[in-house]
Scaffold this motif. Structure first.
Motif, PDB file in Angstrom:
ATOM      1  N   GLN A  40       0.828  -1.218   0.000  1.00 33.50           N
ATOM      2  CA  GLN A  40       0.000   0.000   0.000  1.00 33.50           C
ATOM      3  C   GLN A  40       0.859   1.264   0.000  1.00 33.50           C
ATOM      4  OE1 GLN A  40      -2.322  -0.930   3.447  1.00 33.50           O
ATOM      5  NE2 GLN A  40      -4.010  -1.798   2.254  1.00 33.50           N
ATOM      6  N   GLN A  41       2.007   1.169   0.633  1.00 33.00           N
ATOM      7  CA  GLN A  41       2.876   2.360   0.698  1.00 33.00           C
ATOM      8  C   GLN A  41       3.826   2.439  -0.497  1.00 33.00           C
ATOM      9  OE1 GLN A  41       4.686   1.878   4.584  1.00 33.00           O
ATOM     10  NE2 GLN A  41       2.993   2.956   5.601  1.00 33.00           N
ATOM     11  N   GLY A  42       3.667   1.523  -1.410  1.00 35.86           N
ATOM     12  CA  GLY A  42       4.486   1.562  -2.631  1.00 35.86           C
ATOM     13  C   GLY A  42       5.953   1.205  -2.410  1.00 35.86           C
TER      14      GLY A  42
ATOM     15  N   THR B 272       7.809  -1.063  -3.206  1.00 32.84           N
ATOM     16  CA  THR B 272       7.866  -2.240  -4.085  1.00 32.84           C
ATOM     17  C   THR B 272       9.031  -2.199  -5.081  1.00 32.84           C
ATOM     18  OG1 THR B 272       6.279  -1.105  -5.488  1.00 32.84           O
ATOM     19  CG2 THR B 272       5.381  -2.707  -3.970  1.00 32.84           C
TER      20      THR B 272
END
Ligand SMILES: Cc1ncc(COP(=O)(O)O)c(C=O)c1O
Length: 385
Positions: A55-57, A59
Motif C-alpha cells: 500500500q505504501q508503494g 515495491t
C-alpha cells in the motif's frame, strides 16, 4: 540445451504429486505427507506488514544484499537467541535459501571441484554445484549413527580438488540434529584440510530435542544459510539469507547484484516484523504443535512395525526404512498412493546408497490426519503381505 541439464535429476516425488493431484481432482481424499513445507502460513502481523508495504508503494528494488533494517533485525536475532555476534554487513538477503545456495556455489566452488556432503541430503545441493561446473561427493551415512557422516574418515574422502564440506542441521530428509561438538569438530577438520564449511540452518528453531544453536557461534569463518520458509512458514515469499565471513562480503555482494539485483522487497519489509516477540511466540506455539505430531508419528510408526532408528529431533521429517515391507520404495509409494491415497516422498530424491529402502514422512498435517494416514498404511502393509 546445455549438457549440464542432463546431469540434473528430476524429483521422483513429482510423479507422486502429479498422481495425487489427479486423484484429488477425481474426488479422492488424499493425505499429503510428501510436501516439504509447513501447513501454516505467515503469522498475521507479518502478512499485514507485507500488505502495508504494498500500500505504501515500497515495491522497488532494495539494495542488493538486503534492506538495512532487515539485516539489522537478523543480526540482533543471532545475538539474542543464538549468542552469535554477526554484523549486518555479513548478511546477504536472498530469494529463499535456494538463492543463498546458488550464491554459495558460485562464490566458493570452482568448475571441476567437489563438495563433500552426507548421503542422504537435500537434493538441490548437488544440482547447484552442477550449475557451477562442479559436483557433489556423497558420503554414506547410516541410521545407526544418526545419519551423521563419520568425521574421522573426512580426510580419506578429501581430494586435491575438494573445495569444502556442506552440512545441514536439522536435516532434510532425516530430521537429524547435529550437536555443537560435531559441528566444531567438522570445522576444525575442514580448516586443517584448507576448505570451506557451509551449514544449512534452514530448519533452525524447529528443534525438539538437543541444542538449537547456530554454527555462527563456533566461528566467524563458517558459511551459514537460512530462510523464512520453514520456521516462519513463508515458503512462497521467497526470502532467505546467507551469512559470509568478513573477507567474502565483497565477492558475495558482486554476485548478488548480478544474479538477483535484490530479493523481493515486499517480503523483506514483511520479514522485519518476523523477529518481534509476539511473532516469535506464535512460532514457538507452532513448534510445540509440530513436536506433538512428531511424537504421534514416531509412536504409530513403531506400532505398525516401521520403527525409526535414528533420532529425528528436528525439522518436520522422519526418514523411514521400509525394507521390511518392500525392496523398492518408489514402487511402494506409488502403490500406497493408488490403494490408500497416502502420499510420501521416496528416498531416491535424497541420496543414492540405500535410497531404495527409505521414504520420507513430512508431518505437515494435523494429528487426526496423521493417525488416519498411519491406519491406512497399516492396512496397506497387511493386505500386501
Ligand atoms: C535443507 C534445505 N535447504 C534449502 C531449501 C530451500 O528452501 P527455500 O528456498 O524455500 O528457502 C530447502 C527446502 O525445502 C531445504 O529443505
Amino acid at each position: 540445451m546445455a549438457t549440464r541439464v542432463e546431469q540434473i535429476a528430476p524429483f521422483q516425488v513429482m510423479a507422486i504429486l502429479a498422481r495425487a493431484k489427479k486423484l484429488a481432482l477425481a474426488g479422492e481424499d488424499v493425505i499429503h505427507l510428501e510436501i516439504g513445507e509447513p501447513d501454516f502460513v505467515a503469522v498475521d502481523a507479518v502478512a499485514e506488514a507485507g500488505v502495508l508495504a504494498i500500500q505504501q508503494g515500497k515495491t522497488g528494488y532494495t539494495s542488493a544484499t538486503g534492506l538495512p533494517e532487515l539485516k539489522q533485525a537478523i543480526s540482533e536475532y543471532y545475538h539474542s537467541r543464538y549468542h552469535a555476534s554477526v554484523s549486518p554487513e555479513r548478511i546477504i538477503v536472498t530469494p529463499g535459501a535456494s538463492g543463498a545456495l546458488l550464491l554459495m556455489a558460485s562464490l566458493m566452488v570452482n568448475a571441476g571441484e567437489e563438495v563433500i556432503m552426507p548421503d542422504p541430503c537435500y537434493p538441490c545441493n548437488r544440482h547447484f554445484l552442477i550449475q557451477a561446473g562442479a559436483k557433489a561427493k556423497l558420503v554414506e551415512t547410516k541410521a545407526e549413527d544418526g545419519f551423521e557422516m563419520d568425521l574421522s574418515a573426512l580426510s580419506e574422502h578429501w581430494q586435491d580438488n575438494t573445495s569444502g564440506l556442506w552440512l545441514a542441521s536439522p536435516s532434510n530428509p532425516t530430521g537429524a540434529v547435529l550437536s555443537k561438538q560435531y559441528v566444531s569438530e567438522a570445522w576444525q577438520k575442514v580448516s586443517e584440510l584448507g576448505g570451506h564449511l557451509l551449514v544449512d540452518e534452514i530448519y533452525q528453531g524447529l528443534v525438539y530435542d538437543g541444542e538449537d544453536f547456530s554454527a555462527l557461534s563456533i566461528s566467524d569463518d563458517i558459511f551459514v544459510i537460512n530462510s523464512f520458509s520453514k520456521y516462519f512458514a513463508m515458503t512462497g515469499w521467497r526470502l532467505g539469507w546467507l551469512v559470509v565471513p568478513e573477507w567474502a562480503i565483497d565477492g558475495a555482494t558482486k554476485l548478488a547484484q548480478n544474479v538477483f539485483i535484490a530479493a523481493p522487497s515486499v517480503s523483506q519489509y514483511a520479514a522485519v516484523r518476523a523477529f518481534s516477540p509476539d511473532v516469535l511466540a506464535e512460532c514457538e506455539l507452532r513448534r510445540q504443535t509440530l513436536n506433538a505430531r512428531r511424537l504421534v508419528l514416531l509412536e504409530q510408526l513403531n506400532a505398525i512395525g516401521l520403527p525409526v532408528v535414528a533420532p529425528a529431533h528436528g525439522a518436520f521429517y522422519v526418514y523411514v526404512d521400509v525394507s521390511s515391507v518392500t525392496q523398492d520404495a518408489m514402487a511402494w509409494c506409488l502403490a500406497l498412493l493408488e490403494k490408500e491415497k497416502v502420499a510420501l516422498t521416496p528416498g531416491a530424491d535424497f541420496g543414492v546408497k540405500d535410497a531404495h529402502k527409505y521414504v520420507r514422512f513430512a508431518y505437515t498435517c494435523d494429528e487426526a490426519r496423521l493417525k488416519e494416514a498411519l491406519a491406512r498404511i497399516a492396512r496397506f502393509i497387511a493386505l500386501s503381505s
